[in-house]
Design a protein around this motif. Sequence first.
Motif, PDB file in Angstrom:
ATOM      1  N   MET A 252      -4.485  -3.179   2.219  1.00  0.00           N
ATOM      2  CA  MET A 252      -3.104  -2.967   1.905  1.00  0.00           C
ATOM      3  C   MET A 252      -2.747  -3.756   0.654  1.00  0.00           C
ATOM      4  SD  MET A 252      -1.134  -5.191   4.870  1.00  0.00           S
ATOM      5  CE  MET A 252       0.507  -4.977   4.306  1.00  0.00           C
ATOM      6  N   ASP A 253      -1.743  -3.329  -0.016  1.00  0.00           N
ATOM      7  CA  ASP A 253      -1.281  -3.979  -1.237  1.00  0.00           C
ATOM      8  C   ASP A 253      -0.460  -5.214  -0.875  1.00  0.00           C
ATOM      9  OD1 ASP A 253      -0.582  -4.492  -3.865  1.00  0.00           O
ATOM     10  OD2 ASP A 253       1.071  -3.057  -3.851  1.00  0.00           O
ATOM     11  N   LEU A 254      -0.814  -6.358  -1.469  1.00  0.00           N
ATOM     12  CA  LEU A 254      -0.097  -7.601  -1.196  1.00  0.00           C
ATOM     13  C   LEU A 254       0.759  -8.042  -2.378  1.00  0.00           C
ATOM     14  CD1 LEU A 254      -2.883  -9.636   0.648  1.00  0.00           C
ATOM     15  CD2 LEU A 254      -1.006  -8.336   1.639  1.00  0.00           C
TER      16      LEU A 254
ATOM     17  N   HIS B  61      -0.851  -9.941  -8.711  1.00  0.00           N
ATOM     18  CA  HIS B  61      -1.815 -11.042  -8.698  1.00  0.00           C
ATOM     19  C   HIS B  61      -1.101 -12.336  -9.089  1.00  0.00           C
ATOM     20  CE1 HIS B  61      -5.436 -13.341  -9.370  1.00  0.00           C
ATOM     21  NE2 HIS B  61      -6.110 -12.347  -8.807  1.00  0.00           N
TER      22      HIS B  61
ATOM     23  N   HIS C 124      -5.000  -7.453  -2.783  1.00  0.00           N
ATOM     24  CA  HIS C 124      -5.204  -6.527  -1.661  1.00  0.00           C
ATOM     25  C   HIS C 124      -5.651  -7.321  -0.450  1.00  0.00           C
ATOM     26  CE1 HIS C 124      -5.641  -4.003  -5.250  1.00  0.00           C
ATOM     27  NE2 HIS C 124      -5.015  -3.108  -4.507  1.00  0.00           N
TER      28      HIS C 124
ATOM     29  N   LYS D 286      -3.152  -6.090 -12.447  1.00  0.00           N
ATOM     30  CA  LYS D 286      -3.964  -6.331 -11.249  1.00  0.00           C
ATOM     31  C   LYS D 286      -3.078  -6.780 -10.102  1.00  0.00           C
ATOM     32  CE  LYS D 286      -8.264  -6.848 -13.388  1.00  0.00           C
ATOM     33  NZ  LYS D 286      -8.889  -7.374 -14.457  1.00  0.00           N
ATOM     34  N   ARG D 287      -3.438  -6.346  -8.903  1.00  0.00           N
ATOM     35  CA  ARG D 287      -2.659  -6.659  -7.709  1.00  0.00           C
ATOM     36  C   ARG D 287      -3.593  -7.234  -6.637  1.00  0.00           C
ATOM     37  NH1 ARG D 287       2.293  -4.766  -8.000  1.00  0.00           N
ATOM     38  NH2 ARG D 287       2.646  -4.560  -5.775  1.00  0.00           N
TER      39      ARG D 287
END
Length: 63
Positions: free
Chosen positions: A1-3, A6, A19, A16-17
Amino acid sequence: MDLGPHPDPGKAADGKRLHGLAPDPATSEVVRRIFREFLSGMGLFAIAEGLTRDGTTTSPLGT
């Protein structure tokens, strides 16, 4: 899931993200039960027998 974005500003600027893992709604209650029973001292065979007795399927789709 997307948190979310970054925490490193440079990576966030690049889009960037972070996860992470999320519980599967179809199987999470059975997994919690298995861990609860194991931590309470039940053996794997007894846990498996209880799941079978209660009609718990081995497939997340119930087939």
